[in-house]
Design an enzyme around this catalytic site. Structure first.
Site, mmCIF file in Angstrom:
data_model
loop_
_atom_site.group_PDB
_atom_site.id
_atom_site.type_symbol
_atom_site.label_atom_id
_atom_site.label_comp_id
_atom_site.label_asym_id
_atom_site.label_seq_id
_atom_site.Cartn_x
_atom_site.Cartn_y
_atom_site.Cartn_z
ATOM 1 N N SER A 45 0.853 -1.184 0.000
ATOM 2 C CA SER A 45 0.000 0.000 0.000
ATOM 3 C C SER A 45 0.891 1.238 0.000
ATOM 4 C CB SER A 45 -0.884 -0.021 1.253
ATOM 5 O OG SER A 45 -1.615 1.178 1.355
ATOM 6 N N LYS A 67 -1.312 -1.098 -4.281
ATOM 7 C CA LYS A 67 -2.467 -0.287 -3.852
ATOM 8 C C LYS A 67 -1.995 1.139 -3.647
ATOM 9 C CE LYS A 67 -4.760 0.145 0.630
ATOM 10 N NZ LYS A 67 -5.353 -0.628 1.736
ATOM 11 N N LYS A 87 -3.151 5.103 -2.504
ATOM 12 C CA LYS A 87 -4.140 5.948 -1.827
ATOM 13 C C LYS A 87 -4.588 7.049 -2.782
ATOM 14 C CE LYS A 87 -3.963 4.057 2.311
ATOM 15 N NZ LYS A 87 -5.146 3.456 2.944
ATOM 16 N N ASP A 118 -7.320 3.052 -2.899
ATOM 17 C CA ASP A 118 -7.995 3.117 -1.586
ATOM 18 C C ASP A 118 -8.270 4.585 -1.262
ATOM 19 O OD1 ASP A 118 -8.953 2.854 0.985
ATOM 20 O OD2 ASP A 118 -7.126 1.950 1.824
ATOM 21 N N GLU A 128 -11.208 0.601 -2.922
ATOM 22 C CA GLU A 128 -11.451 0.350 -1.506
ATOM 23 C C GLU A 128 -12.088 1.572 -0.859
ATOM 24 O OE1 GLU A 128 -7.838 -1.003 0.349
ATOM 25 O OE2 GLU A 128 -8.665 -0.839 2.371
ATOM 26 N N ASP A 175 -13.635 -1.542 3.644
ATOM 27 C CA ASP A 175 -12.668 -1.631 4.740
ATOM 28 C C ASP A 175 -13.360 -1.063 5.985
ATOM 29 O OD1 ASP A 175 -10.650 -1.017 6.610
ATOM 30 O OD2 ASP A 175 -9.258 -0.145 5.180
ATOM 31 N N LYS A 204 -9.559 -6.650 8.589
ATOM 32 C CA LYS A 204 -8.522 -6.225 9.535
ATOM 33 C C LYS A 204 -8.910 -6.788 10.899
ATOM 34 C CE LYS A 204 -7.110 -1.949 7.224
ATOM 35 N NZ LYS A 204 -7.272 -0.477 7.188
ATOM 36 N N GLY A 210 -3.903 -3.857 6.392
ATOM 37 C CA GLY A 210 -2.812 -3.538 7.308
ATOM 38 C C GLY A 210 -3.061 -2.219 8.003
#
Ligand code: OSB
Ligand code: MG
Length: 368
Positions: free
Chosen positions: A136, A162, A164, A189, A214, A239, A263, A291
């Site tokens: 990520s 991934k 952001k 995400d 996400e 998430d 998670k 994570g």
């Protein structure tokens, strides 16, 4: 099992590089570690994934300490336990505070695995001896910086990238990545940075063949996500919105999510994580392990959980060296070519480096 002694430590570890999401930047990771001792002397470790500030969810390091000290530890100390699944029943009188609950539950699972002479992965029912992992990547200063970073991680072999996103750091970023990395599994995400009114913008992401997007919408939403999913080709992965098996069932039934990021802390522990995994497996919903910039202890729990069969998609559990100059376990978690070998020794499978733990500890309290 009977927990007779608990130590909580507040650790501060400097991240190698700052990590920026749509809600803020992390430069240091501060978190709680919980060491539990059972009447026979077995020691188990749990990590709280609550951050310093309530940006990702409402829990913080301090609310976790308060919940642990005033409510959860008194409920668990000196209770006879046959199985870690009992911990969530014992805590069921306390609403939410899942990350606090999970901190103790993780340590109990570690003790249980040791006393039944198996790895945590095996105790959970996991069969894989290696797991596939992705990485990520936070928001960067420029697209060029991001491309250079992605290039490095693709060369290291991470199985999925991934990135952001947030308003203003989205369409051009994903377009560029798709152009530069045509064969790489890429996802985005948003950490709840958009609203349903942004549907037209989010639809533009469909052109880039993303593995998933996400948590585009509000952190407590499953209704608008269902509306959005009807208009998007890219699968939505929830998430923040998923805290329990019940949440997962409702989101899947509504069509709010095609994939779930599990998670452990967010759902209140490994027992609930496993239930969500089993429900998703039965309903053809792939899952992966998210994570929270964990230290080696939380990371080891993530590795163990990921050995369950429906963790089909690569997770965010990168190697220790992605985050830390020095981790608090020995050996550290190592990702080679996008795989982590699952340790076969009893318990979490890594030794806790007590010297390292002490060096990062800024507060500590014992309960018995
Ligand atoms: O949304 O998955 C997230 C980090 C901090 C808070 C929330 C998230 C993340 C990550 C990083 O994406 C995952 C990791 O590398 O541990
Ligand atoms: Mg996320």
């Amino acid at each position: 099992m009977k927990i007779t002694d608990i130590t909580i430590r507040h650790l501060q570890m400097k991240l190698k590089d700052p990590f920026t999401t749509s809600f803020g930047t992390f430069t240091n990771k501060e978190f709680l570690l919980l060491e539990a001792r059972d009447v026979e002397g077995t020691i188990g470790w749990g990590e709280s994934v609550a951050f310093n500030s309530p940006w990702y969810n409402e829990e913080t390091l301090k609310t976790n300490w308060h919940m642990l000290e005033d409510f959860l530890i008194p409920l668990i100390l000196n209770k006879e336990l046959n199985h870690p699944d009992e911990v969530s029943e014992i805590f069921s009188s306390i609403r939410k505070n899942n990350m606090a609950k999970s901190t103790i539950e993780g340590a109990v699972w570690d003790i249980y695995a040791q006393q039944t002479n198996q790895s945590l992965a095996a105790a959970l029912g996991g069969k894989k001896d290696k797991i596939e992992v992705g990485i990520s990547i936070g928001i960067q200063k420029s697209i060029e910086d991001l491309v250079a970073l992605v290039d490095g991680f693709v060369k290291e072999g991470y199985k999925r990238i991934k990135v952001k996103i947030k308003p203003g750091w989205d369409i051009e970023v994903m377009r560029t990545l798709r152009e530069k990395f045509p064969d790489t599994a890429i996802m985005a995400d948003a950490n709840s940075a958009y609203r349903l009114e942004d549907t037209a913008l989010l639809k533009q992401l469909d052109a880039f063949d993303l593995m998933m997007i996400e948590q585009p919408l509000a952190s407590d939403d499953i209704i608008d996500h269902a509306q959005l999913q009807k208009q998007l080709k890219t699968p939505i992965c929830l998430d923040e919105s998923i805290h329990s098996l019940e949440d997962a069932r409702k989101a899947v039934e509504l069509g709010s999510t095609g994939i779930i990021n599990i998670k452990i802390g967010r759902v209140g522990g490994l027992s609930e994580a496993k239930k969500i995994h089993d429900y998703c497996a039965a309903n053809n919903v792939p899952v992966w392990c998210g994570g929270m910039l964990e230290s080696g202890i939380g990371r080891a729990h993530n590795v163990a959980l990921t050995t369950l069969p429906n963790f089909i998609l690569p997770g965010d559990t990168a190697g220790s060296n992605r985050y830390w100059e020095k981790d608090i376990i020995l050996p550290e978690v190592v990702a080679t070519n996008g795989y982590i070998d699952v340790p076969q020794t009893v318990g979490i499978g890594y030794e806790v480096d007590r010297e390292a733990v002490e060096s990062f500890t800024i507060a500590k309290k014992n309960y018995n």
